[in-house]
Motif scaffolding. Structure first.
Motif, PDB file in Angstrom:
ATOM      1  N   GLY A   1      25.842  74.328   1.453  1.00 33.71           N
ATOM      2  CA  GLY A   1      24.809  73.283   1.386  1.00 33.71           C
ATOM      3  C   GLY A   1      25.314  71.968   1.955  1.00 33.71           C
ATOM      4  N   ILE A   2      26.553  71.618   1.603  1.00 30.76           N
ATOM      5  CA  ILE A   2      27.144  70.380   2.137  1.00 30.76           C
ATOM      6  C   ILE A   2      27.290  70.488   3.653  1.00 30.76           C
ATOM      7  N   THR A   3      27.761  71.626   4.117  1.00 30.93           N
ATOM      8  CA  THR A   3      27.926  71.831   5.557  1.00 30.93           C
ATOM      9  C   THR A   3      26.572  71.762   6.267  1.00 30.93           C
TER      10      THR A   3
ATOM     11  N   LYS B   1      22.700  68.991   9.725  1.00 29.56           N
ATOM     12  CA  LYS B   1      21.348  68.434   9.886  1.00 29.56           C
ATOM     13  C   LYS B   1      21.433  66.972  10.331  1.00 29.56           C
ATOM     14  N   ARG B   2      22.338  66.210   9.718  1.00 29.03           N
ATOM     15  CA  ARG B   2      22.517  64.813  10.133  1.00 29.03           C
ATOM     16  C   ARG B   2      22.990  64.725  11.585  1.00 29.03           C
ATOM     17  N   GLU B   3      23.897  65.644  11.955  1.00 28.34           N
ATOM     18  CA  GLU B   3      24.392  65.652  13.337  1.00 28.34           C
ATOM     19  C   GLU B   3      23.266  65.983  14.303  1.00 28.34           C
ATOM     20  N   VAL B   4      22.409  66.932  13.938  1.00 29.02           N
ATOM     21  CA  VAL B   4      21.271  67.291  14.791  1.00 29.02           C
ATOM     22  C   VAL B   4      20.339  66.099  14.950  1.00 29.02           C
ATOM     23  N   GLU B   5      20.066  65.402  13.855  1.00 27.56           N
ATOM     24  CA  GLU B   5      19.191  64.230  13.930  1.00 27.56           C
ATOM     25  C   GLU B   5      19.812  63.139  14.799  1.00 27.56           C
ATOM     26  N   ARG B   6      21.105  62.962  14.684  1.00 28.94           N
ATOM     27  CA  ARG B   6      21.786  61.953  15.514  1.00 28.94           C
ATOM     28  C   ARG B   6      21.707  62.337  16.988  1.00 28.94           C
TER      29      ARG B   6
END
Length: 114
Positions: free
Chosen positions: A86-88, A93-98
């Motif tokens: 879940g943490i990974t 997900k944050r990296e994809v959004e960035r």
């Protein structure tokens, strides 16, 4: 006839003598003792059977508790893996959004013709 003689039935026809009465009572007691010994033997067999059943149930309980502890350990391991995943996933997900934000900044916006 003497009044004390009236209650004495020892000479009546068919009445048991004192020895016959005692012998009969002795036989009744012997039969009762034999029956009580039989009941005692049966009760002991039942008790031994219950003790054996208790030992078997205790062994099964101990085996089940050991299995349960093992499964609980496996479950804890799987929960930790799930938490780590879940943490990974949130990090990805944050990296994809960035990266989408960067990509949106690189590509020109749509042009509208009026």
């Amino acid at each position: 006839m003497d009044p004390l003689e009236i209650q004495d039935t020892s000479d009546w026809l068919g009445c048991p003598t004192e020895l016959e009465t005692i012998t009969h009572y002795k036989l009744m007691l012997e039969n009762e003792v034999q029956e009580l010994n039989l009941q005692l033997r049966t009760a002991r067999e039942n008790i031994f059977g219950l003790v054996r059943m208790y030992d078997e149930a205790s062994a099964q309980r101990d085996e089940a508790m050991s299995n349960l502890r093992e499964r609980a350990g496996q479950l804890a391991h799987v929960r930790k893996e799930l938490y780590d995943l879940g943490i990974t996933a949130r990090g990805y997900k944050r990296e994809v959004e960035r990266l989408r934000g960067l990509l949106d900044g690189l590509t020109p916006g749509p042009k509208t013709i009026i």
